[in-house]
Design a protein around this motif. Structure first.
Motif, mmCIF file in Angstrom:
data_model
loop_
_atom_site.group_PDB
_atom_site.id
_atom_site.type_symbol
_atom_site.label_atom_id
_atom_site.label_comp_id
_atom_site.label_asym_id
_atom_site.label_seq_id
_atom_site.Cartn_x
_atom_site.Cartn_y
_atom_site.Cartn_z
ATOM 1 N N VAL A 1 0.838 -1.206 0.000
ATOM 2 C CA VAL A 1 0.000 0.000 0.000
ATOM 3 C C VAL A 1 0.870 1.252 0.000
ATOM 4 O O VAL A 1 0.619 2.212 -0.748
ATOM 5 N N CYS A 2 1.906 1.256 0.821
ATOM 6 C CA CYS A 2 2.781 2.445 0.906
ATOM 7 C C CYS A 2 3.491 2.702 -0.418
ATOM 8 O O CYS A 2 3.632 3.863 -0.836
ATOM 9 N N ARG A 3 3.957 1.633 -1.093
ATOM 10 C CA ARG A 3 4.596 1.828 -2.390
ATOM 11 C C ARG A 3 3.598 2.351 -3.425
ATOM 12 O O ARG A 3 3.943 3.174 -4.284
ATOM 13 N N THR A 4 2.359 1.881 -3.332
ATOM 14 C CA THR A 4 1.357 2.291 -4.313
ATOM 15 C C THR A 4 1.045 3.776 -4.206
ATOM 16 O O THR A 4 0.924 4.480 -5.215
ATOM 17 N N ILE A 5 0.913 4.283 -2.996
ATOM 18 C CA ILE A 5 0.564 5.699 -2.812
ATOM 19 C C ILE A 5 1.808 6.583 -2.702
ATOM 20 O O ILE A 5 1.685 7.810 -2.588
ATOM 21 N N GLY A 6 3.002 5.989 -2.713
ATOM 22 C CA GLY A 6 4.235 6.765 -2.651
ATOM 23 C C GLY A 6 4.552 7.301 -1.276
ATOM 24 O O GLY A 6 5.177 8.373 -1.150
ATOM 25 N N LEU A 7 4.190 6.578 -0.230
ATOM 26 C CA LEU A 7 4.398 7.029 1.149
ATOM 27 C C LEU A 7 5.689 6.440 1.693
ATOM 28 O O LEU A 7 5.913 5.220 1.622
ATOM 29 N N ARG A 8 6.542 7.299 2.250
ATOM 30 C CA ARG A 8 7.788 6.855 2.865
ATOM 31 C C ARG A 8 7.779 7.022 4.385
ATOM 32 O O ARG A 8 8.524 6.338 5.084
ATOM 33 N N GLU A 9 6.971 7.946 4.901
ATOM 34 C CA GLU A 9 6.847 8.111 6.366
ATOM 35 C C GLU A 9 5.812 7.115 6.875
ATOM 36 O O GLU A 9 4.705 7.469 7.283
ATOM 37 N N VAL B 1 7.071 15.362 6.562
ATOM 38 C CA VAL B 1 7.958 15.788 5.480
ATOM 39 C C VAL B 1 7.261 15.719 4.136
ATOM 40 O O VAL B 1 7.228 16.697 3.385
ATOM 41 N N GLN B 2 6.688 14.563 3.819
ATOM 42 C CA GLN B 2 6.090 14.368 2.507
ATOM 43 C C GLN B 2 4.729 15.054 2.409
ATOM 44 O O GLN B 2 3.979 15.145 3.396
ATOM 45 N N GLU B 3 4.416 15.504 1.212
ATOM 46 C CA GLU B 3 3.114 16.135 0.984
ATOM 47 C C GLU B 3 1.980 15.137 1.112
ATOM 48 O O GLU B 3 0.912 15.470 1.619
ATOM 49 N N ILE B 4 2.209 13.875 0.701
ATOM 50 C CA ILE B 4 1.166 12.861 0.816
ATOM 51 C C ILE B 4 0.871 12.567 2.278
ATOM 52 O O ILE B 4 -0.286 12.343 2.664
ATOM 53 N N THR B 5 1.911 12.607 3.125
ATOM 54 C CA THR B 5 1.704 12.401 4.567
ATOM 55 C C THR B 5 0.852 13.524 5.150
ATOM 56 O O THR B 5 -0.087 13.278 5.923
ATOM 57 N N GLN B 6 1.178 14.753 4.795
ATOM 58 C CA GLN B 6 0.390 15.891 5.274
ATOM 59 C C GLN B 6 -1.060 15.780 4.812
ATOM 60 O O GLN B 6 -1.989 16.037 5.582
ATOM 61 N N HIS B 7 -1.247 15.369 3.563
ATOM 62 C CA HIS B 7 -2.597 15.299 3.015
ATOM 63 C C HIS B 7 -3.425 14.226 3.728
ATOM 64 O O HIS B 7 -4.598 14.454 4.064
ATOM 65 N N LEU B 8 -2.816 13.044 3.980
ATOM 66 C CA LEU B 8 -3.551 11.977 4.673
ATOM 67 C C LEU B 8 -3.902 12.386 6.102
ATOM 68 O O LEU B 8 -5.010 12.117 6.584
ATOM 69 N N PHE B 9 -2.959 13.053 6.798
ATOM 70 C CA PHE B 9 -3.256 13.528 8.153
ATOM 71 C C PHE B 9 -4.355 14.585 8.122
ATOM 72 O O PHE B 9 -5.248 14.595 8.985
ATOM 73 N N PHE B 10 -4.292 15.481 7.138
ATOM 74 C CA PHE B 10 -5.318 16.525 7.034
ATOM 75 C C PHE B 10 -6.702 15.915 6.864
ATOM 76 O O PHE B 10 -7.663 16.314 7.552
ATOM 77 N N LEU B 11 -6.834 14.932 5.981
ATOM 78 C CA LEU B 11 -8.146 14.319 5.748
ATOM 79 C C LEU B 11 -8.651 13.588 6.987
ATOM 80 O O LEU B 11 -9.845 13.670 7.324
ATOM 81 N N GLN B 12 -7.750 12.892 7.679
ATOM 82 C CA GLN B 12 -8.186 12.136 8.855
ATOM 83 C C GLN B 12 -8.532 13.060 10.015
ATOM 84 O O GLN B 12 -9.525 12.832 10.725
#
Length: 644
Positions: free
Chosen positions: A39-47, A101-112
């Motif tokens: 899942v992390c590789r698919t969405i490009g998440l490293r954190e 750090v990552q924008e995808i991490t910020q976005h997932l936290f924002f939505l949750q």
């Protein structure tokens, strides 16, 4: 007919994030870690250390264990062949601006975080919820378009908790107006910046990242255990906002549980163990899992970043700089486009102006042509009139010649008449001389007659005087008066005397009356003095801290006395700094609160609203409360917990 049934080599899995759904075919012996990495590789998440896979089993929700096979865990076996998981944040950072750090991490936290607020899992004050909604709108729609405002668009969206909407006598359109006030101030903010501002405000909420569990102490008092990124909080009754006691991770040495009994050993050896009880064994496993994960992150934050994190941060800085450069380019291009649009509009306006001037010139030319036609007609008429005048002039010249001939004929008659006139003049002058002579003779005769009359009167007077004196007495007239009378005439021509020789007093009309104009038309100078007005606003600050570094090995958090000594020294060096919040922001929050206070429905005010109002009146916030409940020794806090 006796063939063995073919066992499938893979099974379908459905994973849902906060904004997407993914489907995979997972091999039968795949572990939870394999699915999580996929899942992390698919969405490009490293954190990856913040997140986990949650599923619904027969007893409720649970987190997928990474070391076990997926099918060996109690996943929900629906009639459908696929297995469903939710990819959610399991742990929360202390400082989102520094750790994410990552924008995808910020976005997932924002939505949750936004979902937790809208689902009313976390308490948010009404004014803060409006501010958060403005950042959510900026992240979704971008800059406010003044040319296309689209009123009513926000009123139909889920932007505020239902508790806030029900608490005030306000329509959704009224809430939209309040949100628009801040939304227009966020112009120029990108999506990731708006989401980060949202998270910065959310991390200061009292219930941010707190996992609550119902527990009880030895006195069987119903309490709440809150597992957070800073430590363990103990809450009393219905108050999930203000903890009564806190045990930071730096004070905890070992965590274990036996059946429903949870035992926490503290760093302070003289202190007794912190013991509480849960109602379900399953809950203790979840508490232990969350404690281990939060403590690992607590330790990780207080150590130098590993190489992979440093690389991520460097890449994030480069990416941020690249985005800033692109954003500045886009801003310049947008500015150039706007300037071109303005120039285009100006050219269009000039074209319209030129077209109007051409139209006016054409109309003037048409009027000039019409005037030229009229002048041509007038010139023809003038030529005709000139010809008529020429004919009349010729006739006049002929008449003049005729008159001249007639004048020559009358010249002789004129000479004859002049001779007769001279003879008449001589006769008249002679007659005048004769009449003057006769007049002088008449005057002489008149003067002689007057002299004769005067001589006669004088002689008569002398005769009467002689007769009256020598012959008879004086005669009287029938009125008894003498016949001789004297008349006195006084002239009043002299100024200053009347007819009776009395002096005449000058009247007021003969005298000039001086007049003095005393009227003045002036005004007293006036001046207005304006006093400068200065207003000050109290600074609202938030407390942040960096607890000390300790070690964690398995379930034992502190192993030797050296670590305890280092930990105690670092605990003594902890400094809590209050971060100054934006004065303008808090002033706007206060203004909004005062505006909507009159529309509040008192019946809808909850117990948490009352607690939050009391905290604001006392000037307390999340970090000042944490500092307060950490005071005292560990043993005193353990004893206080036992007495709750």
């Amino acid at each position: 007919m006796f063939k063995k049934k073919k066992i499938p080599k893979a099974f379908p899995v459905k994973v849902s994030t906060m904004d997407a759904e993914m489907e995979f075919n997972l091999r039968m012996k795949a572990t939870g870690q394999e699915l999580f990495d996929l899942v992390c590789r698919t969405i490009g998440l490293r954190e990856t250390w913040y997140f986990g896979l949650q599923f619904q089993d027969s007893k409720g929700y649970a987190w997928l264990k990474m070391e076990k096979r997926v099918l060996d865990q109690d996943v929900n076996q629906d009639p459908e062949p696929s297995v469903s998981f939710l990819f959610l944040a399991k742990f929360y950072p202390e400082d989102v601006s520094e750790e994410l750090v990552q924008e995808i991490t910020q976005h997932l936290f924002f939505l949750q975080v936004k979902q937790s607020i809208l689902n009313m899992d976390w308490y948010v004050s009404p004014e803060a919820s409006v501010l958060l909604a403005s950042y959510a709108v900026q992240a979704k729609y971008g800059d406010y378009d003044e040319n296309n405002p689209q009123p009513g668009r926000l009123a139909n969206e889920d932007l505020l908790p239902q508790r806030v909407i029900d608490q005030y006598k306000m329509t959704r359109e009224m809430w939209e107006d309040r949100i628009m006030v801040w939304y227009t101030d966020h112009k120029g903010m990108s999506r990731d910046e708006a989401e980060m501002e949202y998270l910065k405000i959310a991390q200061d909420l009292d219930m941010y990242g707190v996992k609550y569990f119902m527990i009880f102490n030895k006195k069987e008092s119903d309490l709440w255990l809150g597992v957070t990124n800073l430590g363990l909080n103990i809450y009393e009754g219905d108050n999930k906002l203000t903890p009564k006691i806190m045990f930071p991770w730096s004070e905890i040495r070992n965590i274990s549980f036996d059946a429903k009994k949870f035992i926490i050993k503290t760093v302070e050896k003289s202190s007794s163990n912190f013991t509480f009880y849960s109602k379900k064994l399953r809950m203790n496993k979840l508490i232990l899992d969350l404690c281990i994960g939060n403590h690992d992150l607590f330790m990780r934050r207080r150590k130098p970043d590993p190489m992979d994190v440093q690389q991520m941060k460097a890449q994030a800085r480069e990416e941020k700089q690249r985005r800033q450069i692109e954003r500045s380019k886009l801003a310049r291009e947008k500015q150039l486009r706007e300037e071109l649009e303005r120039e285009k509009c100006a050219l269009e306006q000039r074209l319209i102006q030129y077209q109007e001037e051409v139209r006016i010139a054409k109309e003037a030319l048409q009027r000039s042509e019409e005037a030229a036609d009229l002048l041509a007609e007038k010139s023809m008429i003038a030529e005709q009139e000139a010809m008529l005048l020429q004919q009349k002039a010729t006739e006049a010249e002929n008449e003049l010649q005729r008159i001249k001939l007639s004048v020559i004929k009358t010249e002789e008659e004129k000479l004859l008449m002049e001779n007769k006139a001279r003879e008449a003049e001589h006769m008249v002058s002679r007659l005048v001389e004769e009449s003057e002579l006769r007049r002088r003779e008449a005057n002489e005769l008149k003067r002689e007659v007057d002299n004769a009359r005067d001589s006669e009167r004088i002689a008569k007077d002398k005769l009467m005087s002689f007769l009256s004196q020598n012959i008879t007495p004086p005669l009287e007239n029938h009125n008894g008066h003498n016949s001789t009378s004297m008349h006195l005439t006084h002239s009043s021509g002299s100024p200053g005397f009347d007819g009776y020789l009395h002096p005449r007093i000058p009247s007021s009309s003969d005298m000039g009356s001086p007049s003095i104009d005393l009227s003045e038309n002036g005004h007293a100078p006036t001046s207005n003095h304006e006093l400068p007005f200065a207003s000050s606003h109290p600074d609202l600050v938030a407390l942040h801290f960096n607890p000390s570094v300790n070690s964690f090995h398995g379930h034992t958090l502190i192993d030797d006395d050296t670590d305890l000594q280092d930990l105690s020294l670092e605990i003594e060096k902890e400094k809590f700094e209050y971060l100054e919040k934006s004065k303008n922001l808090h002033e706007q929050l206060r203004t909004l609160k005062n505006e909507i206070e009159e529309l509040k429905v008192d019946e809808k005010v909850s117990y948490l609203d009352q607690i939050h109002s009391e905290q604001q009146e006392q000037g307390e916030n999340k970090y000042s409360t944490i500092q307060k409940v950490k005071r005292g020794s560990t043993s005193s806090r353990v004893a206080f917990f036992e007495e709750l």
